[in-house]
Design a protein around this motif. Structure first.
Motif, short mmCIF file in Angstrom:
data_model
loop_
_atom_site.label_atom_id
_atom_site.label_comp_id
_atom_site.label_asym_id
_atom_site.label_seq_id
_atom_site.Cartn_x
_atom_site.Cartn_y
_atom_site.Cartn_z
N PRO A 202 17.08 44.99 72.42
CA PRO A 202 18.18 44.19 72.97
C PRO A 202 18.81 44.98 74.12
N THR B 292 16.88 39.92 74.22
CA THR B 292 16.57 40.49 72.91
C THR B 292 15.31 39.82 72.39
N SER C 15 16.40 37.91 67.66
CA SER C 15 17.84 37.72 67.44
C SER C 15 18.22 37.74 65.95
#
Length: 384
Positions: free
Chosen positions: A139, A350, A353
């Protein structure tokens, strides 16, 4: 005859097992000699040695005889003692984390280098075999090449100690400058990480990596290979973080910066506005400027195993003392000026998630953290 045959079989088995033992001993001796040879190359003769409170030995090495100058591309390199720029003009928050050598600094003309041990080299062998320098889950927030080129990146990073599930995992926070794709990928990254296979424990350490070919043949952590030129006599790569932040509690942070010197084109690395040293321009095949700069976290775990926590182990939630953060973000243009990245310039990303998240806030005056982001999460079954 039967007894003679049995004796021959037994003798063959004994001889075979003795040969195997001898071969093993010879092999171990050969490996030991190879490790000793490597240690002699890496650990230069110290002017003074300092024992840290964490049990590490830090050697004070003649600044002109450090490992960097063993690199074939740096044989005629002229040492640059300080950059052709001052401190970065970006604000920082009042929280601070002091690290490096305490009162006992290295003498003038020397630099502190964390001593490498035989155990370090043995662990690092398995680390490189597992390609642990190439981290996976990511991320992050980056500035795309469309708005480049870039000549520096800065951010104040909260320091945590994510608890890994296994010793062959890694969890880190970093900022970076990068140029080129594939094998032409040149990159410098700095930050903190938890990496038991490098240090032999699960503490948090400050680190850097670099590569000129996307980690195919070049690149290593800290000073394990020639390249980075150390100039500070009090701060050093591979230093252990003396304090880490607590979720919802006391925060510790460090200001990180990678900036190109406009005269020498070397890439300088600063911690809390102190020049730690630089990555010489000669090391790189494609880093006259950066086409991407960014901030964020990464983890790695063996295939089929749950991913470790990242940052504080919690998802971003707008509260400054919850998720890991970078505050007072900036990038540099060709003139050396710093700018905060506007929201339309950045690309948050990212890859899972469910395990990790990232939020870019842009400029925040309440709390006063400037241009900032949060990232991290608990990890878990994130897929390979």
């Amino acid at each position: 005859k039967k007894m003679i045959s049995t004796l021959i079989v037994v003798l063959c088995l004994v001889t075979g097992s003795v040969s195997h033992v001898i071969y093993d001993i010879q092999n171990r001796l050969k490996e030991d000699l190879e490790l000793e040879k490597q240690l002699k190359l890496i650990n230069k003769p110290p002017i003074k040695s300092i024992h840290t409170k964490f049990g590490d030995i830090v050697d004070c090495i003649d600044i002109n005889k450090q490992l960097a100058f063993d690199h074939p591309l740096l044989k005629d390199h002229k040492l640059q003692r300080k950059p052709n720029f001052g401190k970065t003009s970006v604000k920082t928050s009042p929280a601070r984390s002091i690290f490096g050598l305490d009162k006992d600094k290295c003498p003038l003309g020397t630099v502190p280098i964390r001593r490498t041990t035989k155990d370090d080299l043995i662990r690092e062998k398995s680390l490189l075999n597992d390609h642990m320098i190439m981290t996976q889950k990511a991320p992050e927030v980056s500035l795309s090449s469309y708005y480049g080129p870039y000549y520096g990146v800065t951010g104040t990073n909260s320091i945590y100690n994510p608890k890994l599930n296994r010793t062959d995992q890694i969890s880190l926070s970093n900022l970076w400058v990068q140029n080129g794709q594939g094998d032409a990928g040149n990159k410098i990254s700095v930050g903190w990480h938890v990496l038991p296979n490098l240090y032999g424990n699960d503490a948090t350490y400050f680190y850097s990596t670099w590569t000129s070919d996307n980690y195919k043949r070049t690149g290593c952590y800290n000073l394990r290979c020639p390249g980075f030129v150390q100039t500070s006599k009090g701060f050093y790569l591979g230093a252990r973080a003396p304090n880490v932040s607590i979720y919802g509690g006391v925060m510790y942070e460090v200001k990180l910066s990678i900036s190109q010197d406009i005269v020498t084109k070397n890439w300088w690395f600063q911690w809390n506005d102190i020049n730690v040293g630089y990555f010489p321009a000669a090391l790189f095949s494609n880093l006259a400027s950066a086409d991407v700069v960014g901030w964020g976290g990464r983890t790695r775990t063996p295939p089929g195993t749950p991913s470790p926590p990242m940052g504080s182990g919690h998802f971003p939630d707008y509260k400054i003392d919850h998720a890991c953060y970078f505050s007072f973000l900036s990038f540099q243009d060709a003139s050396g000026k710093h700018y905060g990245p506007q929201k339309f310039r950045v690309k948050p990303f990212t890859d899972n998630s469910d395990c990790y998240g990232v939020i870019y806030y842009g400029f925040r005056s309440k709390p006063n953290v400037g241009y900032s982001l949060q990232f991290g999460g608990p990890g878990g079954n994130c897929g390979d």
